[in-house]
Design a protein around this motif. Structure first.
Motif, PDB file in Angstrom:
ATOM      1  N   SER A  75      -1.915 -44.563  60.658  1.00  0.00           N
ATOM      2  CA  SER A  75      -0.620 -44.364  59.999  1.00  0.00           C
ATOM      3  C   SER A  75      -0.747 -43.738  58.615  1.00  0.00           C
ATOM      4  N   ASN A  76      -1.812 -43.004  58.398  1.00  0.00           N
ATOM      5  CA  ASN A  76      -1.950 -42.252  57.152  1.00  0.00           C
ATOM      6  C   ASN A  76      -1.329 -40.867  57.331  1.00  0.00           C
ATOM      7  N   ILE A  77      -0.573 -40.448  56.355  1.00  0.00           N
ATOM      8  CA  ILE A  77       0.077 -39.142  56.393  1.00  0.00           C
ATOM      9  C   ILE A  77      -0.365 -38.341  55.179  1.00  0.00           C
ATOM     10  N   SER A  78      -0.772 -37.121  55.402  1.00  0.00           N
ATOM     11  CA  SER A  78      -1.146 -36.240  54.293  1.00  0.00           C
ATOM     12  C   SER A  78      -0.478 -34.888  54.483  1.00  0.00           C
ATOM     13  N   ALA A  79      -0.025 -34.316  53.390  1.00  0.00           N
ATOM     14  CA  ALA A  79       0.633 -33.013  53.421  1.00  0.00           C
ATOM     15  C   ALA A  79       0.095 -32.154  52.290  1.00  0.00           C
ATOM     16  N   THR A  80      -0.185 -30.897  52.590  1.00  0.00           N
ATOM     17  CA  THR A  80      -0.676 -29.947  51.595  1.00  0.00           C
ATOM     18  C   THR A  80       0.216 -28.715  51.600  1.00  0.00           C
ATOM     19  N   PHE A  81       0.723 -28.381  50.436  1.00  0.00           N
ATOM     20  CA  PHE A  81       1.580 -27.204  50.282  1.00  0.00           C
ATOM     21  C   PHE A  81       0.873 -26.213  49.357  1.00  0.00           C
ATOM     22  N   THR A  82       0.742 -24.976  49.815  1.00  0.00           N
ATOM     23  CA  THR A  82       0.039 -23.956  49.049  1.00  0.00           C
ATOM     24  C   THR A  82       0.948 -22.754  48.836  1.00  0.00           C
ATOM     25  N   VAL A  83       1.010 -22.300  47.599  1.00  0.00           N
ATOM     26  CA  VAL A  83       1.806 -21.121  47.257  1.00  0.00           C
ATOM     27  C   VAL A  83       0.908 -20.161  46.489  1.00  0.00           C
ATOM     28  N   ALA A  84       0.795 -18.944  46.971  1.00  0.00           N
ATOM     29  CA  ALA A  84      -0.030 -17.931  46.316  1.00  0.00           C
ATOM     30  C   ALA A  84       0.831 -17.031  45.448  1.00  0.00           C
ATOM     31  N   ASP A  85       0.258 -16.604  44.344  1.00  0.00           N
ATOM     32  CA  ASP A  85       0.862 -15.592  43.470  1.00  0.00           C
ATOM     33  C   ASP A  85       2.200 -16.008  42.879  1.00  0.00           C
ATOM     34  N   ILE A  86       2.321 -17.284  42.482  1.00  0.00           N
ATOM     35  CA  ILE A  86       3.470 -17.643  41.644  1.00  0.00           C
ATOM     36  C   ILE A  86       3.429 -16.796  40.383  1.00  0.00           C
ATOM     37  N   ILE A  87       2.230 -16.670  39.850  1.00  0.00           N
ATOM     38  CA  ILE A  87       1.924 -15.589  38.918  1.00  0.00           C
ATOM     39  C   ILE A  87       0.806 -14.790  39.567  1.00  0.00           C
ATOM     40  N   PRO A  88       0.674 -13.502  39.277  1.00  0.00           N
ATOM     41  CA  PRO A  88      -0.330 -12.679  39.973  1.00  0.00           C
ATOM     42  C   PRO A  88      -1.731 -13.298  39.922  1.00  0.00           C
ATOM     43  N   SER A  89      -2.443 -13.221  41.044  1.00  0.00           N
ATOM     44  CA  SER A  89      -3.831 -13.690  41.174  1.00  0.00           C
ATOM     45  C   SER A  89      -3.954 -15.194  40.956  1.00  0.00           C
ATOM     46  N   SER A  90      -2.996 -15.953  41.439  1.00  0.00           N
ATOM     47  CA  SER A  90      -3.049 -17.405  41.284  1.00  0.00           C
ATOM     48  C   SER A  90      -2.749 -18.097  42.604  1.00  0.00           C
ATOM     49  N   LYS A  91      -3.072 -19.373  42.658  1.00  0.00           N
ATOM     50  CA  LYS A  91      -2.774 -20.204  43.819  1.00  0.00           C
ATOM     51  C   LYS A  91      -2.440 -21.606  43.320  1.00  0.00           C
ATOM     52  N   ALA A  94      -0.398 -28.357  46.196  1.00  0.00           N
ATOM     53  CA  ALA A  94       0.074 -29.729  46.030  1.00  0.00           C
ATOM     54  C   ALA A  94      -0.367 -30.542  47.240  1.00  0.00           C
ATOM     55  N   ASN A  95      -1.042 -31.660  46.984  1.00  0.00           N
ATOM     56  CA  ASN A  95      -1.525 -32.529  48.049  1.00  0.00           C
ATOM     57  C   ASN A  95      -0.887 -33.905  47.898  1.00  0.00           C
ATOM     58  N   LEU A  96      -0.189 -34.349  48.934  1.00  0.00           N
ATOM     59  CA  LEU A  96       0.513 -35.625  48.916  1.00  0.00           C
ATOM     60  C   LEU A  96       0.015 -36.503  50.056  1.00  0.00           C
ATOM     61  N   LYS A  97      -0.090 -37.816  49.797  1.00  0.00           N
ATOM     62  CA  LYS A  97      -0.575 -38.744  50.809  1.00  0.00           C
ATOM     63  C   LYS A  97       0.288 -39.997  50.843  1.00  0.00           C
ATOM     64  N   TYR A  98       0.372 -40.590  52.036  1.00  0.00           N
ATOM     65  CA  TYR A  98       1.097 -41.848  52.202  1.00  0.00           C
ATOM     66  C   TYR A  98       0.322 -42.707  53.216  1.00  0.00           C
ATOM     67  N   PRO A  99       0.148 -44.005  52.982  1.00  0.00           N
ATOM     68  CA  PRO A  99       0.729 -44.810  51.901  1.00  0.00           C
ATOM     69  C   PRO A  99      -0.022 -44.740  50.566  1.00  0.00           C
ATOM     70  N   ASN A 100      -1.192 -44.120  50.566  1.00  0.00           N
ATOM     71  CA  ASN A 100      -1.966 -44.032  49.323  1.00  0.00           C
ATOM     72  C   ASN A 100      -1.455 -42.861  48.487  1.00  0.00           C
ATOM     73  N   TYR A 101      -0.172 -42.968  48.082  1.00  0.00           N
ATOM     74  CA  TYR A 101       0.462 -41.852  47.398  1.00  0.00           C
ATOM     75  C   TYR A 101      -0.124 -41.586  46.018  1.00  0.00           C
ATOM     76  N   GLU A 102      -0.815 -42.574  45.430  1.00  0.00           N
ATOM     77  CA  GLU A 102      -1.380 -42.370  44.100  1.00  0.00           C
ATOM     78  C   GLU A 102      -2.584 -41.429  44.114  1.00  0.00           C
ATOM     79  N   SER A 103      -3.077 -41.101  45.296  1.00  0.00           N
ATOM     80  CA  SER A 103      -4.206 -40.168  45.377  1.00  0.00           C
ATOM     81  C   SER A 103      -3.748 -38.718  45.504  1.00  0.00           C
TER      82      SER A 103
END
Length: 276
Positions: A75-91, A94-103
């Motif tokens: 019952s562990n859930i992890s989600a990773t969201f990646t966005v490239a080039d918010i500013i040029p040449s960047s990435k 965001a990594n989120l976890k449940y129930p260990n959300y503090e990690s």
């Protein structure tokens, strides 16, 4: 992304991967499917000792964004969201976890032709901070990383490294564990496809005066079969056989035993990965 020196985590990574990747001690079965909408679904089961676990992962990419979601049998859930080039040449990751959300963690990466920078902050009330910087070119780079604990106001880690990369080889030296460990590695490729290679790594821990020397290599038997082997000065010998049964689908068989204690039961691992 610009073709600069790469991230600090790339220093020594080629040698490390050859000495660690695909050396298994468990049994794993994985099946991947792809929908017309572009969603990739992967179901995996792992058996290690007497314990079995499984997970389902989904991945979706659209333009400069990607989303990874994983749910396991505990019952562990992890989600990773990646966005490239918010500013040029960047990435931005965001990594989120449940129930260990503090990690959870938010990371920013920036790439430049002669430098790369990463900064990460934990998503909790007393967030740890991690920083790294790498300077150089694709052929020569040096860098450092550090971790800072906001609660105590102390550095939790600091590491420095240097690497020299050529088309057919790569050498690196890393000083880690707050200066207590130094690791030097060298990898040399033996073919143009970089499937056959020889590697050596030596690690010294100053506090215990302990040295570990490991040699290994890979050999492409044919276009579908790869054999890997490694041996260290403590007598641990390991070998891996990987075969592509059908396109993108691999079966991997691995074994490890102690040459100084042949009465011990060797470790065996098997992995079957099926992809369309």
């Amino acid at each position: 992304m610009s073709k600069g020196p790469g991230l600090f985590t790339d220093i020594g990574k080629k040698a490390k991967d050859l000495l660690t990747r695909d050396y298994l001690s468990d049994h794993k079965f994985s099946v991947s499917t792809y929908s017309e909408s572009g969603v990739a679904l992967t179901t995996s089961t792992v058996k290690k000792g007497g314990y079995s676990s499984g997970d389902v992962a989904a991945q979706y990419a659209y333009k400069n964004t990607s989303t990874d979601l994983k749910v396991d049998t505990d019952s562990n859930i992890s989600a990773t969201f990646t966005v490239a080039d918010i500013i040029p040449s960047s990435k931005t990751i965001a990594n989120l976890k449940y129930p260990n959300y503090e990690s959870g963690k938010l990371e920013f990466q920036y790439f430049h032709p002669h430098a790369s920078l990463t900064a990460a902050v934990g998503l909790n009330q007393t967030p740890p901070l991690d920083f790294s910087v790498t300077l150089g070119t694709p052929t020569f780079a040096l860098g450092a990383e550090a971790g800072y604990e906001t609660t105590s106001g102390k550095l939790t880690k600091y590491t420095a490294g240097i690497t020299v990369t050529k088309p057919d080889s790569s050498a690196s030296v890393i000083l880690g564990d707050k200066g207590d460990t130094i690791k030097a590695s060298y990898i040399h490729y033996l073919d143009d496809l970089k499937r056959s290679a020889a590697v050596g790594e030596i690690t010294r821990k100053f506090s215990t005066n302990q040295n570990t020397f490991t040699v290994g290599g890979s050999c492409a038997v044919d276009s579908l079969t790869l054999v890997k082997v490694k041996l260290n000065n403590h007598g641990t010998l390991a070998a891996t056989l990987q075969h592509q049964v059908i396109r993108k689908s691999l079966v991997t068989i691995s074994s490890e035993f102690d040459t100084k204690s042949l009465d011990r039961i060797p470790k065996f691992g098997v992995s079957l990965v099926l992809k369309p």
